[in-house]
Design a protein around this motif. Structure first.
Motif, short mmCIF file in Angstrom:
data_model
loop_
_atom_site.label_atom_id
_atom_site.label_comp_id
_atom_site.label_asym_id
_atom_site.label_seq_id
_atom_site.Cartn_x
_atom_site.Cartn_y
_atom_site.Cartn_z
N CYS A 143 0.98 -1.00 -0.24
CA CYS A 143 -0.40 0.15 0.10
C CYS A 143 1.28 0.44 -0.62
O CYS A 143 1.96 1.65 0.79
CB CYS A 143 -1.29 0.03 1.27
N THR A 171 -1.16 -1.21 -6.61
CA THR A 171 -1.56 -1.72 -4.99
C THR A 171 -2.71 -0.62 -4.96
O THR A 171 -3.51 0.23 -5.28
CB THR A 171 -0.26 -1.39 -4.41
N THR A 172 -3.02 -0.70 -3.81
CA THR A 172 -3.90 0.31 -2.91
C THR A 172 -3.29 1.32 -2.34
O THR A 172 -1.93 1.51 -2.37
CB THR A 172 -4.30 -0.64 -1.69
N TYR A 173 -3.99 2.30 -1.65
CA TYR A 173 -3.58 3.64 -1.64
C TYR A 173 -3.94 4.11 -0.04
O TYR A 173 -5.49 3.89 -0.44
CB TYR A 173 -2.68 5.11 -2.71
N GLY A 178 -4.07 1.68 6.16
CA GLY A 178 -3.14 0.76 5.15
C GLY A 178 -2.93 -0.04 5.60
O GLY A 178 -3.37 -1.18 4.88
N ARG A 230 -5.88 -1.78 5.31
CA ARG A 230 -6.48 -2.74 3.47
C ARG A 230 -5.54 -3.36 2.99
O ARG A 230 -6.13 -4.00 1.85
CB ARG A 230 -6.03 -1.64 2.90
#
Length: 165
Positions: free
Chosen positions: A64, A83-85, A100, A103
């Motif tokens: 993340c 990726t996630t953020y 983060g 997630r």
């Protein structure tokens, strides 16, 4: 007193961190700062950054990116590296780090944080109970407020390097 700003470890570059070793030690998630940690300030994702995230997925890591920047800066970068953020993370507040981890479905005990600034990145990770890794900034050219913080960071880094010996 200054120890709250000390990273647990430091490397010359994000791209020199032995991530496989950390996976073997039980770490499963990595939070990254973006600017001057993965790419130069305000630059898009590079092939090097994209390759790093692909490699981390192959190893088995969740990732993340967390940034104090706005979504229009963070989302395109995160999308490019896959990726996630978390944007507007409010570092050094622990809340962005916690979001983060949520997630990634990780905990402070199995999460690493990689960043280039002591007073936002490292301090925030330490406050969130996450293992902090400091890397040298990629570009020397930075905004004036960051240049001023870097001068103060040098003082703290001297103490860190002394205690590290």
């Amino acid at each position: 007193m200054l120890q709250q700003f000390y990273p647990k470890e430091d490397y010359p570059s994000t791209y020199e961190i032995p991530f496989e070793m950390y996976y073997q030690k039980g770490y499963r998630g990595i939070l990254f700062d973006v600017d001057n940690t993965l790419v130069e300030h305000d630059q898009p994702a590079t092939s090097r950054a994209i390759g790093l995230f692909a490699h981390l997925r192959e190893i088995g890591f969740e990732t993340c990116v967390i940034s104090n920047n706005k979504e229009y800066r963070v989302k395109p970068f995160a999308d490019a590296v896959g990726t996630t953020y978390v944007y507007k993370a409010d570092k050094p507040s622990p809340k962005g780090y916690r979001e983060g981890m949520k997630r990634m479905n990780t905990t402070p005990e199995n999460t690493l944080f990689v960043g280039d600034q002591l007073f936002t990145d490292v301090w925030g990770a330490n406050r969130a109970g996450i293992r902090s890794i400091l890397v040298k900034q990629i570009a020397k050219h930075e905004e004036i407020q960051i240049v001023l913080k870097r001068k103060l960071e040098k003082i703290v880094l001297r103490g860190y390097k002394k205690q590290k010996k």
